[in-house]
Scaffold this motif. Structure first.
Motif, PDB file in Angstrom:
ATOM      1  N   LEU A  50      -4.632  -0.288 -59.099  1.00  0.00           N
ATOM      2  CA  LEU A  50      -3.805   0.638 -58.324  1.00  0.00           C
ATOM      3  C   LEU A  50      -2.343   0.201 -58.289  1.00  0.00           C
ATOM      4  O   LEU A  50      -2.038  -0.981 -58.245  1.00  0.00           O
ATOM      5  CB  LEU A  50      -4.332   0.731 -56.893  1.00  0.00           C
ATOM      6  N   SER A  51      -1.459   1.204 -58.261  1.00  0.00           N
ATOM      7  CA  SER A  51      -0.028   0.940 -58.170  1.00  0.00           C
ATOM      8  C   SER A  51       0.546   1.675 -56.971  1.00  0.00           C
ATOM      9  O   SER A  51       0.190   2.828 -56.688  1.00  0.00           O
ATOM     10  CB  SER A  51       0.670   1.417 -59.435  1.00  0.00           C
ATOM     11  N   ALA A  52       1.466   0.998 -56.274  1.00  0.00           N
ATOM     12  CA  ALA A  52       2.121   1.629 -55.123  1.00  0.00           C
ATOM     13  C   ALA A  52       2.921   2.854 -55.554  1.00  0.00           C
ATOM     14  O   ALA A  52       3.239   3.715 -54.731  1.00  0.00           O
ATOM     15  CB  ALA A  52       3.020   0.630 -54.410  1.00  0.00           C
ATOM     16  N   ALA A  53       3.223   2.948 -56.840  1.00  0.00           N
ATOM     17  CA  ALA A  53       3.964   4.109 -57.332  1.00  0.00           C
ATOM     18  C   ALA A  53       3.138   5.392 -57.213  1.00  0.00           C
ATOM     19  O   ALA A  53       3.684   6.483 -57.096  1.00  0.00           O
ATOM     20  CB  ALA A  53       4.373   3.889 -58.783  1.00  0.00           C
ATOM     21  N   ASP A  54       1.819   5.260 -57.251  1.00  0.00           N
ATOM     22  CA  ASP A  54       0.929   6.427 -57.244  1.00  0.00           C
ATOM     23  C   ASP A  54       0.341   6.725 -55.865  1.00  0.00           C
ATOM     24  O   ASP A  54      -0.517   7.597 -55.722  1.00  0.00           O
ATOM     25  CB  ASP A  54      -0.221   6.202 -58.228  1.00  0.00           C
ATOM     26  N   LEU A  55       0.807   5.990 -54.867  1.00  0.00           N
ATOM     27  CA  LEU A  55       0.283   6.154 -53.517  1.00  0.00           C
ATOM     28  C   LEU A  55       0.792   7.471 -52.938  1.00  0.00           C
ATOM     29  O   LEU A  55       1.985   7.735 -52.913  1.00  0.00           O
ATOM     30  CB  LEU A  55       0.751   4.954 -52.676  1.00  0.00           C
ATOM     31  N   ARG A  56      -0.150   8.303 -52.465  1.00  0.00           N
ATOM     32  CA  ARG A  56       0.237   9.605 -51.921  1.00  0.00           C
ATOM     33  C   ARG A  56       0.537   9.538 -50.430  1.00  0.00           C
ATOM     34  O   ARG A  56       1.449  10.200 -49.933  1.00  0.00           O
ATOM     35  CB  ARG A  56      -0.888  10.617 -52.131  1.00  0.00           C
ATOM     36  N   HIS A  67      -4.137  -4.310 -38.944  1.00  0.00           N
ATOM     37  CA  HIS A  67      -4.240  -2.988 -39.567  1.00  0.00           C
ATOM     38  C   HIS A  67      -2.891  -2.473 -40.076  1.00  0.00           C
ATOM     39  O   HIS A  67      -2.855  -1.429 -40.731  1.00  0.00           O
ATOM     40  CB  HIS A  67      -4.841  -1.982 -38.589  1.00  0.00           C
ATOM     41  N   CYS A  68      -1.794  -3.178 -39.763  1.00  0.00           N
ATOM     42  CA  CYS A  68      -0.488  -2.636 -40.189  1.00  0.00           C
ATOM     43  C   CYS A  68       0.548  -3.669 -40.622  1.00  0.00           C
ATOM     44  O   CYS A  68       1.603  -3.279 -41.133  1.00  0.00           O
ATOM     45  CB  CYS A  68       0.106  -1.744 -39.100  1.00  0.00           C
ATOM     46  N   TYR A  69       0.289  -4.968 -40.495  1.00  0.00           N
ATOM     47  CA  TYR A  69       1.339  -5.942 -40.817  1.00  0.00           C
ATOM     48  C   TYR A  69       1.647  -6.033 -42.307  1.00  0.00           C
ATOM     49  O   TYR A  69       2.606  -6.709 -42.704  1.00  0.00           O
ATOM     50  CB  TYR A  69       0.988  -7.329 -40.268  1.00  0.00           C
ATOM     51  N   GLY A  70       0.872  -5.379 -43.132  1.00  0.00           N
ATOM     52  CA  GLY A  70       1.189  -5.363 -44.557  1.00  0.00           C
ATOM     53  C   GLY A  70       2.147  -4.259 -44.963  1.00  0.00           C
ATOM     54  O   GLY A  70       2.590  -4.205 -46.112  1.00  0.00           O
ATOM     55  N   LEU A  71       2.465  -3.375 -44.009  1.00  0.00           N
ATOM     56  CA  LEU A  71       3.309  -2.218 -44.341  1.00  0.00           C
ATOM     57  C   LEU A  71       4.712  -2.585 -44.840  1.00  0.00           C
ATOM     58  O   LEU A  71       5.119  -2.108 -45.910  1.00  0.00           O
ATOM     59  CB  LEU A  71       3.453  -1.305 -43.112  1.00  0.00           C
ATOM     60  N   PRO A  72       5.465  -3.417 -44.100  1.00  0.00           N
ATOM     61  CA  PRO A  72       6.842  -3.686 -44.568  1.00  0.00           C
ATOM     62  C   PRO A  72       6.865  -4.266 -45.980  1.00  0.00           C
ATOM     63  O   PRO A  72       7.679  -3.836 -46.810  1.00  0.00           O
ATOM     64  CB  PRO A  72       7.369  -4.692 -43.535  1.00  0.00           C
ATOM     65  N   GLY A  73       5.971  -5.210 -46.263  1.00  0.00           N
ATOM     66  CA  GLY A  73       5.960  -5.830 -47.585  1.00  0.00           C
ATOM     67  C   GLY A  73       5.548  -4.857 -48.673  1.00  0.00           C
ATOM     68  O   GLY A  73       6.120  -4.853 -49.772  1.00  0.00           O
ATOM     69  N   LEU A  74       4.562  -4.011 -48.383  1.00  0.00           N
ATOM     70  CA  LEU A  74       4.126  -3.021 -49.367  1.00  0.00           C
ATOM     71  C   LEU A  74       5.268  -2.055 -49.687  1.00  0.00           C
ATOM     72  O   LEU A  74       5.532  -1.749 -50.859  1.00  0.00           O
ATOM     73  CB  LEU A  74       2.916  -2.252 -48.822  1.00  0.00           C
ATOM     74  N   LEU A  75       5.960  -1.602 -48.653  1.00  0.00           N
ATOM     75  CA  LEU A  75       7.062  -0.654 -48.860  1.00  0.00           C
ATOM     76  C   LEU A  75       8.226  -1.337 -49.594  1.00  0.00           C
ATOM     77  O   LEU A  75       8.823  -0.758 -50.502  1.00  0.00           O
ATOM     78  CB  LEU A  75       7.538  -0.093 -47.519  1.00  0.00           C
ATOM     79  N   ALA A  76       8.523  -2.577 -49.213  1.00  0.00           N
ATOM     80  CA  ALA A  76       9.617  -3.311 -49.867  1.00  0.00           C
ATOM     81  C   ALA A  76       9.319  -3.509 -51.351  1.00  0.00           C
ATOM     82  O   ALA A  76      10.189  -3.318 -52.201  1.00  0.00           O
ATOM     83  CB  ALA A  76       9.830  -4.665 -49.184  1.00  0.00           C
ATOM     84  N   SER A  77       8.078  -3.878 -51.651  1.00  0.00           N
ATOM     85  CA  SER A  77       7.725  -4.106 -53.055  1.00  0.00           C
ATOM     86  C   SER A  77       7.693  -2.803 -53.840  1.00  0.00           C
ATOM     87  O   SER A  77       8.076  -2.766 -55.016  1.00  0.00           O
ATOM     88  CB  SER A  77       6.377  -4.827 -53.148  1.00  0.00           C
ATOM     89  N   ALA A  79       9.633  -0.355 -53.310  1.00  0.00           N
ATOM     90  CA  ALA A  79      11.056  -0.087 -53.572  1.00  0.00           C
ATOM     91  C   ALA A  79      11.552  -0.945 -54.726  1.00  0.00           C
ATOM     92  O   ALA A  79      12.202  -0.447 -55.653  1.00  0.00           O
ATOM     93  CB  ALA A  79      11.879  -0.365 -52.316  1.00  0.00           C
ATOM     94  N   MET A  80      11.215  -2.239 -54.692  1.00  0.00           N
ATOM     95  CA  MET A  80      11.729  -3.152 -55.722  1.00  0.00           C
ATOM     96  C   MET A  80      11.153  -2.865 -57.087  1.00  0.00           C
ATOM     97  O   MET A  80      11.763  -3.195 -58.100  1.00  0.00           O
ATOM     98  CB  MET A  80      11.460  -4.601 -55.311  1.00  0.00           C
ATOM     99  N   THR A  81       9.951  -2.251 -57.121  1.00  0.00           N
ATOM    100  CA  THR A  81       9.350  -1.957 -58.423  1.00  0.00           C
ATOM    101  C   THR A  81       9.594  -0.501 -58.824  1.00  0.00           C
ATOM    102  O   THR A  81       8.936   0.003 -59.722  1.00  0.00           O
ATOM    103  CB  THR A  81       7.848  -2.291 -58.419  1.00  0.00           C
TER     104      THR A  81
END
Lengths: 334, 334
Positions: A50-56, A67-77, A79-81
Motif C-alpha cells: 500500500l502507498s499513502a498516495a492511493d489513500l482515499r 488510535h491516532c498518534y500515527g497521523l502526523p507522521g503519515l501525513l508528513a511522509s 507530503a514528502m513523497t
C-alpha cells in the motif's frame, strides 16, 4: 474489499503487534481506506504493497493515542513523497484541532488538502463505490464505529428484463450495458430498465473501542462482517472489576451471535495475551471464549493478516505475508 | 557512556532506518538520556534492553516531526507501564505547547511530572554525572546541539598528595577516599585535598539538523566526539542547489578536521542513500566523502548500532545487536 491489519494491539505496541490501524482495500485499482492510525502505521505500510498516495480516506474512531498518534507522521511522509491529491479525514473534532496544532507548532506543511468531516454531526459520505457512515459507541471518551456500504456496484444486463422486452441480442445489448438509452424500432429502451447490480450490497462495520456491543445493533443490520475489539477475556474483567471501557471476547461474541452476523473479526488485544499458545494468558483464551458464544465465521486478527470480503459478502482469510490470519504462531514481522 | 542509535534516517523512515533518536546510556546503572524522539522510537526501544522507566531526560533538537513525533506515544506508554518518576524534557517551547495540546485533545493523562526546560533561554542542567547545555544551530527552524559534559566523575586517592602529606597507608586512606575529613596526630586532613578524578572529563556533542558546522566551534572545544547529521553528499547539494538546511558529509567532515576532533559519528542520512554498497547512490558515497576530508575516527551510524565513549574519551564500535556499527550491510532489524 480486502482487510489488511496494520496493528492489532491495545494501548501499547508489542514486538509482534502494533497499535490500531486497519486498511480496507478496494477490489479494483489501488485505492484504500484507513480506519485508525496508531503510531508507526506508516512504518507498517512500508511492509505492505500500500502507498499513502492511493489513500482515499482516513477514519479515526476516537482520540486515544493508540488510535491516532500515527497521523502526523503519515501525513508528513505522504507530503514528502509527493502526494498532492486531497485526502478525506473523518474523525472527532479534537483530532482535527490536534492536527491543526501539530501543523502550526511543528512546522508541518501539507501540500494537499485535508477534507475534514467531524464525527460530531457526521451524516455520511460517499467515496468511490462505498458509503461511509458512523455510529456512536460507549467508551471512556466518545468513540465511533464506521459502516461501509457498497451502494455503487458493477452493473450487468438483466436477461429476464431483456427477454420480457424482446430486445434482440446484438450490439443493442452492449449499448444498454454501457448506460446508453436507445431508440429501437420506435421504442425508447432505457438502459436503467435492463441493468441490475452484479452482486448484492456488501456491508461491513469497523468499530472503535466500545464496552456496549448492543449500540451496534442498527449498524450491523444486513452487515456481513463486524470488526470489533476484544481487549480482554471476561474472566479478566470479572477479576479486576474493571473493563476500562472495553469489551470482552465473550461479550462481543454473544452480540454477534444474537444478531446472527455471518462473520466476526476480533482485534485490539491487550498485550497481556501472548501470541504463543503455550504461554498464559494467551490469545487462544480469547479465541476459545468467543468461539463458545458465537457459531458464525470467527477470526482473530494479527498484524499483516489479510482477509477478503468477496463479492458475495463471504469472509476469507488470505494466505499472504506468511499469515493464515487465524492467529497461529508465525515468524516475527515487527 | 554508550550511544545506541534508535533512528538514523532523515525525514521519513525506511525499512532499515527509523527517523531520528539516539540513546545515551550511563556507564553504571540503567539510566539513560534520549536525544530526539522520532515516530516509533518506543517501538525501537522494544528491541533494546532500555526501558522508559529508566529514562532520565529527553532532549529535542528542533520541532520537525521526524525528531519529535514519537514523544506522545513514548510518554503514554511510559505512563501505561507504570512510570511515576518525574522526567526532564529539554526542547523548544513549541514542543512543550504541542505536548500540552496533545494531552488536552487526546485525553492523554501522564501520572508523572514533565519537568520542562525551554531551549529558548536554556543555560544548562545537571543530571547525574553529566551537565547538559545547548548551542544554537542553523536550520529551516530553530535547531540546537546538546553538549554532555561529565563534570562529576568517580574520585580516587591521589598518591602524590598522600605521599607529600605523609599520610600513612591504612584505614585512614579509606576514610579520606570515602569523603571524610580526618583529625590525625593533631593535623586536619581534608578528604578533598587527597582526591582526584579517576579519569578526564568526557565531552560529547549531539547536534540537530544544521547547515553551518562552524556554529559548533565553541561546543566542540575539548570534546572527544561529535554526532552530526550528514543528510546528503556534497555533489547532491551542488546538483540541486538546495540543502534544505542540512550539511553534506564533506562539510561536517571538514569542520571536524579543522577542529581536530578525535571522533565524528555521522547519522540522519537521506533515504536516497541505500544501505547496500552495490546500489547507487549508497551510504558508502557519504562515507568516502567524509573520509576524504577527515583523518580522525569516523563512523556512520545505523539503527541499533552501539558505540562506547570509554572513560578515556575513546570511541569504540561495539559488536552488539549483530551490528559492527560501521555501516556494513546486515540483516533487516525492523
Amino acid at each position: 474489499m480486502d482487510l489488511l491489519f496494520l496493528g492489532t494491539s491495545a494501548g501499547v505496541p508489542t514486538r509482534r503487534r502494533n497499535v490500531s490501524a486497519l486498511a480496507l482495500i478496494e477490489d479494483q485499482g489501488k485505492g484504500w481506506f484507513l480506519v485508525d492510525c496508531g503510531e508507526a502505521t506508516q512504518h507498517q505500510l512500508l511492509r505492505t504493497p500500500l502507498s499513502a498516495a492511493d489513500l482515499r480516506a482516513i477514519c479515526i474512531t476516537h482520540v486515544h493515542g493508540d488510535h491516532c498518534y500515527g497521523l502526523p507522521g503519515l501525513l508528513a511522509s505522504a507530503a514528502m513523497t509527493g502526494r498532492r491529491q486531497p485526502l478525506l479525514l473523518i474523525a472527532p473534532q479534537a483530532v482535527h484541532d490536534w492536527l491543526a496544532a501539530t501543523r502550526m507548532l511543528t512546522a508541518l506543511h501539507l501540500p494537499f488538502e485535508l477534507r475534514f468531516h467531524a464525527l460530531e454531526g457526521f451524516t455520511g459520505v460517499a467515496v468511490g463505490a462505498w458509503d461511509i457512515d458512523a455510529f456512536a459507541l460507549s467508551h471512556r471518551v466518545p468513540s465511533h464505529a464506521f459502516r461501509f456500504r457498497e451502494t455503487r456496484r458493477p452493473q450487468r444486463l438483466d436477461p429476464a428484463a431483456l427477454a420480457a422486452a424482446q430486445v434482440p441480442r446484438g450490439p443493442l445489448w452492449g449499448r444498454l450495458h454501457g448506460g446508453e438509452d436507445v431508440l429501437h424500432e420506435g421504442r425508447l429502451l432505457r438502459s436503467a430498465d435492463f441493468l441490475q447490480a452484479a452482486h448484492g450490497e456488501r456491508r461491513l462495520v469497523v468499530a472503535g473501542d466500545n464496552d456496549d456491543p448492543a449500540l451496534l445493533t442498527e449498524a450491523c443490520r444486513g452487515a456481513q462482517l463486524l470488526v470489533h475489539e476484544a481487549t480482554y477475556a471476561q474472566a479478566q474483567i470479572d477479576k479486576t472489576g474493571q473493563s476500562w471501557g472495553h469489551s470482552s471476547a465473550a461479550g462481543i461474541a454473544r452480540f454477534a451471535e444474537a444478531q446472527a452476523l455471518p462473520a466476526l473479526l476480533l482485534t485490539h488485544f491487550s498485550p497481556r495475551y501472548q501470541a504463543e499458545a503455550v504461554r498464559s494468558p494467551s490469545i487462544d483464551e480469547l479465541r476459545r471464549e468467543a468461539a463458545a458464544c458465537y457459531g458464525g465465521h470467527l477470526q482473530l486478527a494479527e498484524d499483516f493478516a489479510r482477509f477478503r470480503l468477496d463479492r458475495h459478502g463471504r469472509l476469507k482469510a488470505l494466505d499472504q505475508s506468511g499469515g493464515a490470519g487465524d492467529g497461529e504462531p508465525q515468524q516475527e514481522r515487527g
